[in-house]
Each structure stands twice: as C-alpha cells, then as structure tokens.
Write a protein that holds these residues in place. Structure first.
Motif, PDB file in Angstrom:
ATOM      1  N   ASN A   1      -7.268   8.146 -25.999  1.00  0.00           N
ATOM      2  CA  ASN A   1      -7.675   8.472 -24.434  1.00  0.00           C
ATOM      3  C   ASN A   1      -7.529   7.239 -23.729  1.00  0.00           C
ATOM      4  O   ASN A   1      -7.788   6.045 -24.180  1.00  0.00           O
ATOM      5  CB  ASN A   1      -9.144   8.629 -24.487  1.00  0.00           C
ATOM      6  CG  ASN A   1      -9.267   9.256 -22.802  1.00  0.00           C
ATOM      7  OD1 ASN A   1      -9.591   8.417 -22.162  1.00  0.00           O
ATOM      8  ND2 ASN A   1      -9.437  10.586 -22.641  1.00  0.00           N
ATOM      9  N   GLN A   2      -6.858   7.033 -22.472  1.00  0.00           N
ATOM     10  CA  GLN A   2      -6.623   5.818 -21.785  1.00  0.00           C
ATOM     11  C   GLN A   2      -7.691   5.052 -21.224  1.00  0.00           C
ATOM     12  O   GLN A   2      -7.536   4.105 -21.122  1.00  0.00           O
ATOM     13  CB  GLN A   2      -5.795   6.271 -20.371  1.00  0.00           C
ATOM     14  CG  GLN A   2      -4.512   6.898 -20.559  1.00  0.00           C
ATOM     15  CD  GLN A   2      -4.041   7.865 -19.208  1.00  0.00           C
ATOM     16  OE1 GLN A   2      -3.856   8.806 -19.258  1.00  0.00           O
ATOM     17  NE2 GLN A   2      -3.938   7.062 -18.123  1.00  0.00           N
ATOM     18  N   ALA A   3      -8.954   5.824 -21.214  1.00  0.00           N
ATOM     19  CA  ALA A   3     -10.157   4.988 -20.826  1.00  0.00           C
ATOM     20  C   ALA A   3     -10.456   4.355 -21.902  1.00  0.00           C
ATOM     21  O   ALA A   3     -11.637   3.343 -21.768  1.00  0.00           O
ATOM     22  CB  ALA A   3     -11.180   6.187 -20.282  1.00  0.00           C
TER      23      ALA A   3
ATOM     24  N   ALA B   1      -5.273   3.754 -15.649  1.00  0.00           N
ATOM     25  CA  ALA B   1      -4.830   4.323 -14.373  1.00  0.00           C
ATOM     26  C   ALA B   1      -3.388   4.860 -14.386  1.00  0.00           C
ATOM     27  O   ALA B   1      -3.062   5.837 -13.901  1.00  0.00           O
ATOM     28  CB  ALA B   1      -4.893   3.414 -13.083  1.00  0.00           C
ATOM     29  N   ALA B   2      -2.643   4.150 -15.245  1.00  0.00           N
ATOM     30  CA  ALA B   2      -1.350   4.391 -15.259  1.00  0.00           C
ATOM     31  C   ALA B   2      -0.520   4.552 -16.642  1.00  0.00           C
ATOM     32  O   ALA B   2       0.630   4.469 -16.847  1.00  0.00           O
ATOM     33  CB  ALA B   2      -0.386   3.411 -14.373  1.00  0.00           C
ATOM     34  N   GLY B   3      -1.408   4.386 -17.716  1.00  0.00           N
ATOM     35  CA  GLY B   3      -0.629   4.160 -19.136  1.00  0.00           C
ATOM     36  C   GLY B   3      -0.502   5.578 -19.766  1.00  0.00           C
ATOM     37  O   GLY B   3      -0.655   5.554 -21.034  1.00  0.00           O
ATOM     38  N   CYS B   4      -0.623   6.776 -19.066  1.00  0.00           N
ATOM     39  CA  CYS B   4      -0.409   8.092 -19.897  1.00  0.00           C
ATOM     40  C   CYS B   4       0.830   8.239 -20.383  1.00  0.00           C
ATOM     41  O   CYS B   4       0.625   8.841 -21.814  1.00  0.00           O
ATOM     42  CB  CYS B   4      -0.784   9.133 -18.590  1.00  0.00           C
ATOM     43  SG  CYS B   4       0.371   9.306 -17.469  1.00  0.00           S
TER      44      CYS B   4
ATOM     45  N   VAL C   1      -4.430  12.690 -22.689  1.00  0.00           N
ATOM     46  CA  VAL C   1      -4.980  11.328 -22.743  1.00  0.00           C
ATOM     47  C   VAL C   1      -5.630  10.724 -21.745  1.00  0.00           C
ATOM     48  O   VAL C   1      -6.028   9.827 -21.766  1.00  0.00           O
ATOM     49  CB  VAL C   1      -3.650  10.498 -23.077  1.00  0.00           C
ATOM     50  CG1 VAL C   1      -2.853  10.780 -24.452  1.00  0.00           C
ATOM     51  CG2 VAL C   1      -2.729  10.488 -21.902  1.00  0.00           C
ATOM     52  N   GLY C   2      -5.707  11.694 -20.712  1.00  0.00           N
ATOM     53  CA  GLY C   2      -6.711  11.295 -19.489  1.00  0.00           C
ATOM     54  C   GLY C   2      -8.022  12.087 -19.538  1.00  0.00           C
ATOM     55  O   GLY C   2      -8.753  11.696 -18.715  1.00  0.00           O
TER      56      GLY C   2
END
Length: 266
Positions: A74-76, A90-93, A199-200
C-alpha cells in the motif's frame, strides 16, 4: 456269460456318458464363470480408465484456473518517502502496483521506494504529472518480468487472470480515482467478478468487482499497450497431455477387452 458282459459294457457306457455330461456341464459353467469374471475385470478396468481420464480433465481445468498468491503493498506504508518531487503515498501507485505483481509472481520481497526511484531515474515519472504509462512495461522488464499490453480486451484480461497472471490496470474517473490510478487485478471470482489489489485503498481491495465495470472504467487514450497489462514470468514450457486423445484411446481399449472376452466365452 454273454449277458453279464453286455450288462458290464452297458454300465461302463453309462458311466462314460455321465462323466461326459458332467464334464460338459463343468466346462460350460467354467466358461460362464470366466465370462462373468472377465466382465467384472473389464468393468474394473473401465472404471479405472474413466477415473484416470476424469483426473486428467480435472487437472486440465485446474491448469486453466490458477490462483495467484497475492502479496499486497500500500502506498501509505511509506510515509515521507519520495518519488521525484512528490511522495509515494500521493503519486507512487504505478511502481507500487508493479511491486505487487513482482512479489506475487516470484515470492520475493519488493523494495517499493527503490522501484519508485528507478521509475524516476528512467524517466517514467514526471513531477506534478505522475507516472507515464510506460512505467508498467518499463519496470516489469527491469525486474525480469514479461508485460503484454491487452488494451481494453475483456476476454484477454479474463484469460490472463485465469492463468494466474496479475493484470495491472490504469483506471480512469469512476470508483477508483478522479483522474488516473494504477491498480492490480489479481483473480477471477466466478464467471464475471474480479478481485483487485488497490495499492491506494485497503477498503477497495477487500471488495469484489464486476469485470465489465472495471473494463469500462479503464483509462481512455492510454498508451504503451494499456490501460490493461498482463504481467508474467518465464516458465519452463511443459508439454500438455492430449486428454481428448487419451479418452479416445481409452474407449478403443475398452472395446478391445470386451470383444476379446466375448470371443473367449463364445
């Protein structure tokens, strides 16, 4: 004296006749028993062949419905980590989605921050704009995976998923994003549903989605083969058994056994 000899001969003849009748009855009984035994053996053989053929068909069906062991990122989970002038959250999906494919297919742990740096280094990320569509085939190749652009082909997406291959999807405005967002389709559920590793969002990951709906929300105008990409790793090619021919051969063997038993019994 003559009468005694005649009586004795008659007795001998009677005994021989009775022996012949008994022998014939025994022989016929034995033949019937052999025929019955043969049919039992044939039936057992037929059952064994049918079980073998059924197992083969089941194996073929299982091959066509492989399930991916999904490793989720997960991006977070990378607070403060950068991708270009932005953050992974914010932008790595894009790189994170490719990381899900990599670990799920190989069983190896992916270094998501490293993959984001590589995406930026290779020009697949533009600060303020996000990842280019080439990030999917680019990172896949960099990590030894095969990437096949499927466009908006629903049948191709379903076929890939049933083969155990994850499909990276660039989603347009709808349930997953307002602009653009990379997710991973992981497996089919029933005839027309699909599971997605978003992933978000862990919440959306827990849901089951209509494949048709997902395809409709694919990003219009996607390039580099998108908005859907099948990801796989090279596997040693194994010759698939010809189950149809095996069943035909099995029926021929069954017919041959039955005919042979009938000839022996007759």
């Amino acid at each position: 004296s003559t009468r005694v000899r005649s009586s004795a001969a008659s007795d001998v003849y009677k005994r021989q006749l009775m022996y012949y009748v008994k022998s014939r009855s025994y022989l016929e009984g034995t033949m019937r028993l052999n025929k019955m035994t043969g049919r039992v053996i044939a039936t057992m053989g037929i059952a064994a062949m049918m079980m073998t053929q059924t197992a083969g068909v089941m194996a073929a069906e299982q091959t066509e419905n492989k399930q991916l062991k999904v490793v989720y990122y997960n991006q977070a989970d990378y607070p403060g980590k950068k991708i270009g002038g932005s953050t992974i959250q914010a932008a790595g999906c894009g790189p994170t989605a490719v990381a899900v494919c990599y670990s799920s297919l190989t069983g190896k742990k992916a270094d998501v921050p490293k993959m984001c740096k590589q995406a930026y280094k290779h020009g697949w990320y533009y600060t303020g704009q996000g990842c280019s569509h080439s990030v999917v085939p680019g990172l896949s190749k960099l990590y030894g995976m095969q990437c096949k652009g499927l466009g908006m082909d629903k049948d191709a997406v379903e076929k890939a998923l049933r083969a155990g291959h994850p499909v990276v999807a660039l989603m347009g405005p709808g349930d997953f994003t307002k602009n653009g967002h990379f997710v991973v389709l992981t497996r089919m559920v029933g005839k027309d549903k699909v599971k997605i590793a978003d992933v978000g969002s862990r919440a959306r990951t827990a849901e089951t989605w209509s494949l048709k709906k997902v395809i409709r929300q694919g990003k219009e105008g996607a390039n580099a083969g998108g908005p859907f990409w099948e990801i796989s790793v090279k596997e040693e090619k194994q010759e698939e058994p010809d189950y149809k021919q095996k069943m035909l051969d099995g029926h021929k063997n069954i017919d041959a056994v039955t005919n042979a038993i009938d000839k022996i019994a007759d």
